[in-house]
Design an enzyme around this catalytic site. Sequence first.
Site, PDB file in Angstrom:
ATOM      1  N   ALA A  77       0.892  -0.982  -0.060  1.00 50.25           N
ATOM      2  CA  ALA A  77       0.127  -0.093   0.009  1.00 50.25           C
ATOM      3  C   ALA A  77       0.916   1.395   0.025  1.00 50.25           C
ATOM      4  O   ALA A  77       1.999   1.354   0.710  1.00 50.25           O
ATOM      5  CB  ALA A  77      -1.185  -0.185   1.070  1.00 50.25           C
TER       6      ALA A  77
ATOM      7  N   ARG B 153       1.133   3.885   1.757  1.00 42.20           N
ATOM      8  CA  ARG B 153       1.358   4.324   3.062  1.00 42.20           C
ATOM      9  C   ARG B 153       2.657   3.513   3.561  1.00 42.20           C
ATOM     10  O   ARG B 153       3.343   4.033   4.503  1.00 42.20           O
ATOM     11  CB  ARG B 153       0.321   4.320   3.930  1.00 42.20           C
ATOM     12  CG  ARG B 153      -0.198   2.853   4.251  1.00 42.20           C
ATOM     13  CD  ARG B 153      -1.368   2.995   5.255  1.00 42.20           C
ATOM     14  NE  ARG B 153      -2.119   1.667   5.528  1.00 42.20           N
ATOM     15  CZ  ARG B 153      -2.760   1.101   4.705  1.00 42.20           C
ATOM     16  NH1 ARG B 153      -3.153   1.596   3.605  1.00 42.20           N
ATOM     17  NH2 ARG B 153      -3.431  -0.211   5.151  1.00 42.20           N
ATOM     18  N   TYR B 154       3.075   2.392   3.069  1.00 41.90           N
ATOM     19  CA  TYR B 154       4.151   1.598   3.377  1.00 41.90           C
ATOM     20  C   TYR B 154       5.426   1.658   2.517  1.00 41.90           C
ATOM     21  O   TYR B 154       6.471   1.170   3.162  1.00 41.90           O
ATOM     22  CB  TYR B 154       3.670  -0.008   3.500  1.00 41.90           C
ATOM     23  CG  TYR B 154       2.342  -0.080   4.327  1.00 41.90           C
ATOM     24  CD1 TYR B 154       2.339   0.298   5.830  1.00 41.90           C
ATOM     25  CD2 TYR B 154       1.432  -0.645   4.022  1.00 41.90           C
ATOM     26  CE1 TYR B 154       1.289   0.026   6.545  1.00 41.90           C
ATOM     27  CE2 TYR B 154       0.401  -0.949   4.659  1.00 41.90           C
ATOM     28  CZ  TYR B 154       0.452  -0.683   5.915  1.00 41.90           C
ATOM     29  OH  TYR B 154      -0.669  -0.853   7.032  1.00 41.90           O
ATOM     30  N   ILE B 155       5.242   2.357   1.357  1.00 39.41           N
ATOM     31  CA  ILE B 155       6.496   2.331   0.485  1.00 39.41           C
ATOM     32  C   ILE B 155       6.878   3.902   0.436  1.00 39.41           C
ATOM     33  O   ILE B 155       5.927   4.721   0.616  1.00 39.41           O
ATOM     34  CB  ILE B 155       6.186   1.660  -0.775  1.00 39.41           C
ATOM     35  CG1 ILE B 155       4.935   2.404  -1.589  1.00 39.41           C
ATOM     36  CG2 ILE B 155       5.958   0.105  -0.563  1.00 39.41           C
ATOM     37  CD1 ILE B 155       4.725   1.605  -3.027  1.00 39.41           C
TER      38      ILE B 155
END
Length: 883
Positions: A123, A125-127
């Site tokens: 997602a 928001r994680y990368i």
Amino acid sequence: MDIENQDNTPEELQEQPKEQLIRVTGMYKDWFLDYASYVILERAVPAVEDGFKPVQRRIMHSMKDLDDGRYNKVANIVGHTMQYHPHGDASIGDAMVQIGQKDLLIDAQGNWGNVLTGDRAAAPRYIEARLSKFALEVLFNQKLTYWQLSYDGRKKEPVNLPVRFPLLLAQGAEGIAVGLSTRILPHNFIELIDASIKHLKGKKFVIYPDFPTSGEADITDYNDGKRGGKVRIRAKISQYDKTTLAITEIPYGTTTTTLIESILKANDKGKIKIKKIEDNTAEHVEILIYLPPNISPDKTIDALYAFTSCENSISPLGCVIIDNKPIFLGVTEMLMRSTDHTLGLLKADLEIKLGEFEEQWHFASLERIFIEKRIYRDIEEEETWQGVIHAIDEGLKPHTKHLKRAITEEDIVRLTEIRIKRISKFDIDKAQQKIDALEEEIEKVKHHLAHLTDYAIAYFTRLKKEYGEGKERKTHLRLFDDIEATKVAMRNTKLYVNRKEGFIGTSLKKDEFVTDCSDIDDIICFTGDGKMMVTKVDAKTFVGKDIIHVAVFKKKDKRTIYNLIYRDGKNGASYIKRLAVTSITRDREYDITQGKKESKIHYFSANPNGEAEVVTVYLRQVGSIKKLKFELDFADMLIKGRNVKGNIVTKYAIKKIELKEEGVSTLKPRRIWFDESVKRLNVDERGELLGEFRGEDRLLVITQDGVVKTIKPEITTRFDEEIIILEKWIPKKPISAIYWEAEKERYYVKRFLIENPDKEENFIGDQEKSFLELVSTDYIPRVELVFNKLKGKDQRDNEEVNIEEFISVKGIKALGNQLTAEKLKQLNLLDPIPFQPEEISTEDIEVNDEETLNPEGGADEHIGEITAKKPKTDESQINLFDE
């Protein structure tokens, strides 16, 4: 018209206001064109100037806005891009991941998915991401960028980014618009730079696709990336061992998941036979395919290419936006336009720098005059601003003749802004050094402008040096052999025949079994009345009653010869003929007799290698016939076409015909060639002729890693790049080899014969660092030894060694004899000593030349090398002559 009340009277209807008809034809036309233009220009098709679609350009612009050298959350970048892109965050995120996976413009951190396995990225928001150094260098220049308002008018966004690199071809592009689409394949980074340099030098260049998933590609029909072109791409499949295949590279556009699914689907349909499949893919692709016993690895590899996604075709379509219009271009013109555009940007950048340096030099010179000549004192008595300006202007005039442009009021205003502290600390020497440095920069820029092409070449060369490491070509370019699906399909079904009723098919399980076959095979059938038909294998097909022969049909098969004796009509004479069937129209009925009613086949045989048997003919006792029994040898007959009448056997009634003696092949040995470009055998005269092969002849194969084997010359055999000798095997011809024995650290010579033709053997030993230096299959090979020059000694003369005299023939596992104890600089294989082996006497066999067969020849054509022989029989009983 909307009529709600059907009970209204005519008078009431007349009183109601009439509704107006509104024609929407023009409106629809305008709306559709507007929509089509929007999709083409703003969504699907990239611009030729920078190679970006709008969403990609806006992502890059947003990342530049946010760039501070640190990573940003992709979710943050997506949100920032929404200020410029009037669509949802999903489309922006997907586009950003696609750019990031190409590993060129975005420095990605975290799980960005895997193009090999098809795994999705984490997602947003994680990368995290930031611009790569390459992107910062080639994409942006505020001074060269033209701007426009964003969709809501609140922001400014670039019309095009000033990209100074053929980015469109490096990344590729795909898009589906209204009425058109685009598909530009990715190309190699280094090759694009080399091609740009060639274009700048006025030389011709050629560029071909290079895919991130590696694999193999046949670009024979690439057509410069234009419409109508095609690129065939294949997975890289190698033989791990006799029962295991390994896929280590996959075709572009597939993933390991989709590839494995296609293999399993082909296995379920019976197109291929596999035992199991393992996916060990991590950083690199590794798919292991385990085969059942007695399944040919070579044939399975061909079947994987024929029936699975291991081979695909891509049709390029080079559509780009030029001057707000979609234009179709080839990749050569795209690169030329990109390189010329880069040249223009570099020139514009130099001109801007020249102007800036000249402005700096101008003001530095004015500042020096202003301070050194103490002109600032002239303004002490002035009471008005205009007086101050005038005083400075008058004070400068005597000292400004060397300046490159006139002094403006703005220049004078800047001089008045110089602080007293700076004037008091003014250093004339440092000021002059600054002016001299600026003059050097000006001269350098002018030189670059005067030699703009050389400057651009140096720019591309620097890009290649700084960013080209690790960007070597991944896709191997080679010619592909054409694989016939019917030849490599596994036999996944069974064929049955009901001879009496005339049916063949895979569902007739209660009837006679004929052969295993594949569901894509063609079947050839002959009936007792002289009819022939070729039809597709099916559940149940009627081909004609009294079937005498059924088999799988091989197209263009010149070696299968049909021998027959038939009666022409109800009471006609009987004839003998031989024919081959190489091409037909499927489901069409052919006559192999003359087509007369009640014709009958007395004798029929199908011979896969052109065999010609001897038969005994028995005649019925009618009238005064003296000889009721005689023999016929089919070897005396020419092989002719299907329509030929044949040679007369007898005008009397035949009682029966019996086989007396099995025949031998009357065809010449099969001539086989090796095509180096595709590493395959063929009988189509492509490549190097390996020789003429009979039934038991084999090929000798020797590889660079010291492995020797003999194989049957099957057309489906695949050969790897390591082959150094491929020739017809002569069992009594010795093999001579010189190899480096790693344990003893010496060169050894050995000569040996292959004792076990069916076994693959290594003849240089099991030491890991041992290697084969040279190998020869000449009877008497010679080798030249070139010695190293020892320090302080004269160069030793080269030495010639006759290998036949040096060592006798020993076993394949023997170590051999040490070649020399001296250190060698080089080993050269010389021309062999001429040797003529004893000729092997063979029985003279009259043969038909397969290459000159014309199965569809007319009645007057004599095909082959034999002539018909008249047997010594009573001519009243049998007449044998050409009709």
